[in-house]
Design a protein around this motif. Structure first.
Motif, mmCIF file in Angstrom:
data_model
loop_
_atom_site.group_PDB
_atom_site.id
_atom_site.type_symbol
_atom_site.label_atom_id
_atom_site.label_comp_id
_atom_site.label_asym_id
_atom_site.label_seq_id
_atom_site.Cartn_x
_atom_site.Cartn_y
_atom_site.Cartn_z
ATOM 1 N N ASP A 100 0.946 -1.253 -0.038
ATOM 2 C CA ASP A 100 -0.153 0.115 -0.013
ATOM 3 C C ASP A 100 0.855 1.354 -0.006
ATOM 4 O O ASP A 100 0.800 1.980 1.070
ATOM 5 C CB ASP A 100 -0.970 -0.007 1.189
ATOM 6 N N LEU A 101 1.624 1.447 -1.058
ATOM 7 C CA LEU A 101 2.440 2.787 -1.125
ATOM 8 C C LEU A 101 1.207 3.821 -1.157
ATOM 9 O O LEU A 101 1.713 5.018 -0.959
ATOM 10 C CB LEU A 101 3.099 2.657 -2.445
ATOM 11 N N ASP A 102 0.203 3.697 -1.838
ATOM 12 C CA ASP A 102 -0.714 4.690 -2.053
ATOM 13 C C ASP A 102 -1.080 5.028 -0.762
ATOM 14 O O ASP A 102 -1.321 6.525 -0.494
ATOM 15 C CB ASP A 102 -2.103 4.226 -2.814
ATOM 16 N N ASP A 103 -1.451 4.436 0.292
ATOM 17 C CA ASP A 103 -1.764 4.564 1.627
ATOM 18 C C ASP A 103 -0.875 5.505 2.251
ATOM 19 O O ASP A 103 -1.105 6.629 3.073
ATOM 20 C CB ASP A 103 -2.098 3.226 2.451
ATOM 21 N N LEU A 104 0.441 5.161 1.904
ATOM 22 C CA LEU A 104 1.645 5.986 2.587
ATOM 23 C C LEU A 104 1.540 7.359 1.945
ATOM 24 O O LEU A 104 1.822 8.213 2.785
ATOM 25 C CB LEU A 104 2.716 5.138 2.359
ATOM 26 N N ARG A 105 1.334 7.406 0.530
ATOM 27 C CA ARG A 105 1.384 8.734 0.032
ATOM 28 C C ARG A 105 0.427 9.474 0.585
ATOM 29 O O ARG A 105 0.805 10.986 0.813
ATOM 30 C CB ARG A 105 1.214 8.482 -1.517
ATOM 31 N N ARG A 106 -0.839 9.071 0.810
ATOM 32 C CA ARG A 106 -1.873 9.615 1.407
ATOM 33 C C ARG A 106 -1.375 10.213 2.594
ATOM 34 O O ARG A 106 -1.679 11.597 2.942
ATOM 35 C CB ARG A 106 -3.296 8.918 1.413
ATOM 36 N N LEU A 107 -1.070 9.284 3.486
ATOM 37 C CA LEU A 107 -0.828 9.842 4.834
ATOM 38 C C LEU A 107 0.210 10.954 4.685
ATOM 39 O O LEU A 107 0.306 12.128 5.590
ATOM 40 C CB LEU A 107 0.023 8.700 5.566
ATOM 41 N N ALA A 108 1.309 10.839 4.033
ATOM 42 C CA ALA A 108 2.323 11.737 3.922
ATOM 43 C C ALA A 108 2.094 12.958 3.381
ATOM 44 O O ALA A 108 2.310 14.224 3.705
ATOM 45 C CB ALA A 108 3.609 11.339 2.984
ATOM 46 N N THR A 109 1.285 13.106 2.253
ATOM 47 C CA THR A 109 0.775 14.167 1.454
ATOM 48 C C THR A 109 -0.358 14.980 2.534
ATOM 49 O O THR A 109 -0.583 16.296 1.706
ATOM 50 C CB THR A 109 0.293 13.463 0.053
#
Lengths: 346, 346
Positions: B104-113
């Motif tokens: 879940d890189l997307d989930d990570l990106r969302r959190l970060a962004t």
DNA sequence: AATCTTCGTCGAAGCGGTTCGACGAAGCGG
DNA sequence: CCGCTTCGTCGAACCGCTTCGACGAAGATT
């Protein structure tokens, strides 16, 4: 970092329209929606979580309060966490794990009271758990894994220890075992009111009694040494024991070591069943352990789903559910050497 | 829930004054400060984290991205997490653990962004790690546990594998062992570019060569069966081996089982050293394992401290630090049966 | 055809803080 | 005694989003 205003300007609509597209709170025509979505894509827009949380009074963050002692997290707990995280993610929530140990109730109170968490799942609940009180006072929606002593008012999901023990005992009795010893957690743990230890103890007594057998329980420290000591104690109390049932992932390795040390073979001389044990741990031992596998990830998922229901409708009421562990037969159980299987009572 | 306005009104000051008392951004007279603090206490005021985060553009939340595979978290990782959590808490930050798996890189990106995290500590970094790229693009301050292949630009804290292996080998050589086999992680893991596996492999080769000995390495699956297979392979490649060095907490139990199965005793016939292993796990085995204990909680603390430094001054520059594991001698190592200790080379 | 809904959109008022510029009151040197 | 900092405080403008009331344009109702 693009904001909603940027999106609105680019799409030539108002900010509120953009917001409605995002949240679906009000109907939006397809044409407008497309314009807005295009603008969002072009600007690589990401809503600001803080602003959203402030305005909506919902952080879309759920907390999972888990114990983090020196022993680490077993595969069981891990499955639990991943199950919960997946469920939260599906519902568009973030799940944050908070390693609150026993001591820092203040930290917990702060988290809860700063309106940073929409709801909380509490792991490893004690029969009398201060954390429950703190969170209830803070008015945070709550779901427990495990049960407090008084289960009346709260939502919880827990392992059905009674059923699990009953099945484990039935398995052993079915193989022909009559002298079965239950190795529980330590006396201190029992005294501290640790629910699983107490419930399994009672369940063991009642299961054995139900089969017309005498229940023998030994408390073992959570260490390999504790397991060795427990086995010695077991042989002292029940010299002809042919089976050990254990709920102590740490001690079990000591038990196996001591068994080997005494020249006893598993499962020919003594059968061993490990309770609430993950397949991964069960496979570590030689032979692999017959075990009652905990429904870890299902437990996590169900807890989160119950919590989310609480958030939507406060009228939701309590959710109380018990899940049994599944018997997985591996190499550590067999009929006792000296007798025939007896087909027992199931 | 009391707000700052309530506090201001009760204390008969302006909201900004209350804010200054809270943040210490501007000087406030003692008299005013006392009034404000009294009002806060009376109202049981707690600042709203979302509002604060929105206005200040800092969430005071740090993320710890940790892997959560089925195997669970070892005591090593747990120590790490608790060390990090303690350090964050001391600095007035919250630490949230995010169980982002590989997918879940997307989930990570969302959190970060979504600007929800002020900074991130990344555990179990691969030599080439997409997560690093994602986070760097999102502009999130970053500290790694472990190292990527190119260590030039990033801050990291890691175990000093070179030093750790050197010490472990020196211990065995000092006892008189000459034929030492290193059991590493699986071939697949090695191929995937897992740093610790690669670094220890190289360090082992260089350490052995330095002693004038021949390095033999076996890759083992992360399971008990893998450990058993690895030991068989080891005996095939080096029949006279007298010592095993292993960095595979799971396989090691299979190794021990297989050793016992072959009628070999530990440590009399074969010495075993386990690397990057917590005392808790080391004690599970019989005999308890001589191990290289990882500096878990120190690693966590240092990572958080480095991250906080990044937040304050972007001028902070990189922080790169290696910590060795400590040799803890327990019952699984001894001089080889057939020879005298040789006093070796240190 | 006139009136009443429903639909889709807009503008503006918050949510609960932080932070900046301003300003009166002291404290200071000359 | 005067002008100049420094100190302590205030008011107001945001931070980026949600949400409520309003309103014009259709479509439905009678």
């Amino acid at each position: 970092m693009a904001t909603m205003h940027d999106v609105a300007r680019l799409a030539r609509v108002s900010v509120s329209t953009v917001s409605y597209v995002l949240t679906g709170t009000r109907p939006i025509s397809q044409a407008t929606r497309d314009k807005v979505l295009a603008a969002m894509a072009e600007l690589d827009y990401q809503p600001n979580a803080m602003a959203r949380g402030l305005a909506s009074r919902r952080s879309r963050i759920l907390g999972l309060l888990m114990p983090m002692d020196e022993r680490g997290l077993g595969a069981t707990e891990t499955a639990f966490v991943t199950g919960a995280a997946a469920a939260a993610s599906t519902a568009g929530y973030h799940l944050v794990l908070s390693p609150v140990g026993g001591g820092d109730l203040d930290d917990l109170r702060r988290l809860a009271t700063q309106r940073m968490l929409d709801g909380v799942v509490l792991m490893e609940v004690q029969l009398a758990d201060e954390r429950v009180t703190v969170l209830q006072e803070a008015g945070v929606p709550l779901v427990l894994i495990g049960r407090t002593g008084d289960t009346s008012a709260l939502s919880y999901v827990d392992i059905d220890f009674e059923q699990t023990v009953r099945e484990a005992v039935a398995h052993l009795v079915g193989l022909g075992h009559r002298r079965i010893v239950y190795v529980n957690h330590s006396a201190a743990t029992l005294a501290s009111g640790y629910g699983p230890a107490l419930r399994t103890r009672d369940a063991f007594v009642s299961a054995m009694t139900g089969h017309g057998l005498e229940p023998v329980m030994i408390a073992a420290e959570d260490s390999a040494a504790g397991g060795r000591a427990a086995l010695a104690a077991a042989f002292a109390q029940a010299p002809e024991l042919t089976a050990v049932l254990a709920m102590n992932e740490t001690a079990i390795f000591g038990i196996l070591g001591e068994l080997t040390g005494r020249g006893l073979s598993v499962p020919d001389d003594v059968s061993v069943v490990s309770m609430v044990t993950s397949p991964q741990v069960a496979e570590l031992a030689t032979p692999a352990l017959t075990a009652m596998t905990s429904p870890g990830s299902a437990l996590g998922r169900i807890a989160i789903e119950a919590l989310l229901r609480h958030l939507d409708g406060p009228a939701g009421g309590r959710h109380q559910q018990l899940l049994p562990c599944a018997l997985e037969i591996r190499g550590s159980t067999a009929a006792p050497r000296s007798r025939q299987p007896m087909g027992a009572d199931q």
